[in-house]
Motif scaffolding. Structure first.
Motif, PDB file in Angstrom:
ATOM      1  N   GLY A 121      34.320  62.261 -13.258  1.00  0.00           N
ATOM      2  CA  GLY A 121      35.551  62.534 -13.127  1.00  0.00           C
ATOM      3  C   GLY A 121      36.408  62.242 -11.801  1.00  0.00           C
ATOM      4  N   ARG A 122      37.704  62.778 -11.775  1.00  0.00           N
ATOM      5  CA  ARG A 122      38.351  62.465 -10.620  1.00  0.00           C
ATOM      6  C   ARG A 122      38.723  63.793  -9.453  1.00  0.00           C
ATOM      7  N   VAL A 123      38.544  63.544  -8.254  1.00  0.00           N
ATOM      8  CA  VAL A 123      38.465  64.570  -7.368  1.00  0.00           C
ATOM      9  C   VAL A 123      40.110  64.915  -7.113  1.00  0.00           C
ATOM     10  N   LEU A 124      40.448  66.190  -7.624  1.00  0.00           N
ATOM     11  CA  LEU A 124      41.911  66.537  -7.423  1.00  0.00           C
ATOM     12  C   LEU A 124      41.986  67.530  -6.213  1.00  0.00           C
ATOM     13  N   VAL A 125      40.988  68.038  -5.580  1.00  0.00           N
ATOM     14  CA  VAL A 125      41.068  68.856  -4.247  1.00  0.00           C
ATOM     15  C   VAL A 125      40.014  68.707  -3.469  1.00  0.00           C
ATOM     16  N   LYS A 126      40.149  68.343  -2.212  1.00  0.00           N
ATOM     17  CA  LYS A 126      38.929  68.207  -1.021  1.00  0.00           C
ATOM     18  C   LYS A 126      39.147  69.193  -0.241  1.00  0.00           C
ATOM     19  N   GLN A 127      38.415  70.186  -0.179  1.00  0.00           N
ATOM     20  CA  GLN A 127      38.407  71.355   1.131  1.00  0.00           C
ATOM     21  C   GLN A 127      36.933  71.847   1.273  1.00  0.00           C
ATOM     22  N   LEU A 154      33.150  60.076  -0.723  1.00  0.00           N
ATOM     23  CA  LEU A 154      34.045  59.729  -1.987  1.00  0.00           C
ATOM     24  C   LEU A 154      35.132  58.688  -1.640  1.00  0.00           C
ATOM     25  N   PRO A 155      35.365  58.325  -2.885  1.00  0.00           N
ATOM     26  CA  PRO A 155      36.462  57.183  -2.918  1.00  0.00           C
ATOM     27  C   PRO A 155      37.860  57.783  -2.805  1.00  0.00           C
ATOM     28  N   ASP A 156      38.533  56.901  -2.003  1.00  0.00           N
ATOM     29  CA  ASP A 156      40.071  57.262  -1.719  1.00  0.00           C
ATOM     30  C   ASP A 156      40.813  57.193  -3.234  1.00  0.00           C
ATOM     31  N   GLY A 157      41.721  58.148  -3.138  1.00  0.00           N
ATOM     32  CA  GLY A 157      42.955  57.947  -4.332  1.00  0.00           C
ATOM     33  C   GLY A 157      42.469  58.438  -5.709  1.00  0.00           C
ATOM     34  N   ASP A 158      42.692  58.058  -6.590  1.00  0.00           N
ATOM     35  CA  ASP A 158      42.463  58.592  -7.947  1.00  0.00           C
ATOM     36  C   ASP A 158      41.513  57.798  -8.703  1.00  0.00           C
ATOM     37  N   GLN A 159      40.449  57.334  -7.985  1.00  0.00           N
ATOM     38  CA  GLN A 159      39.436  56.703  -8.663  1.00  0.00           C
ATOM     39  C   GLN A 159      38.480  57.599  -9.057  1.00  0.00           C
TER      40      GLN A 159
END
Length: 135
Positions: A7-13, A38-43
């Motif tokens: 899936g897509r990562v929405l939040v990174k904390q 982790l890939p940048d953006g909406d990948q």
């Protein structure tokens, strides 16, 4: 059991991330090595998952590499090492560095990791030495 999420990562904390998979958000804890990869953006990203079920919580731990998940699972089998400490170990050094320190019996290097004292480091060396070959 959940073994993999795509899936897509929405939040990174760190150490947590929120992964959206088909409209469902999964809270996943991950080591820093996974955050760096982790890939940048909406990948889209694929995470190998270890699901831990306890009386008080269901936790998901995610890893970019399957080998990191295997090491994590091996660490959980060491007496006194739980999910948080295993994540701290994987966040504090690469799996190659960890393997080198275990094989050489370097207690001091392992003690530099957060939450790892001398006794835990010695236990890690004794119990992980044979397991590393299989991983």
């Amino acid at each position: 059991m959940i073994g993999l999420l795509r899936g897509r990562v929405l939040v990174k904390q760190p150490p947590s991330l929120l992964l959206e998979v088909n409209g469902v958000g999964y809270e996943v804890e991950a080591p820093m090595s996974t955050f760096y990869d982790l890939p940048d953006g909406d990948q889209e990203v694929v995470l190998y998952i270890h699901m831990m079920v306890r009386d008080d919580a269901h936790s998901l731990f995610g890893f970019i590499r399957e080998s990191d998940r295997a090491l994590f699972r091996s660490l959980l089998k060491v007496n006194g090492v739980g999910g948080k400490m295993a994540l701290a170990i994987l966040s504090g050094m690469s799996s190659d560095e960890f393997s080198l320190f275990i094989q050489s019996g370097d207690v001091k290097a392992l003690c530099r990791l957060p939450g790892v004292g001398k006794k835990t480091a010695e236990r890690l060396i004794i119990e992980m030495r044979d397991r590393l070959d299989r991983i």
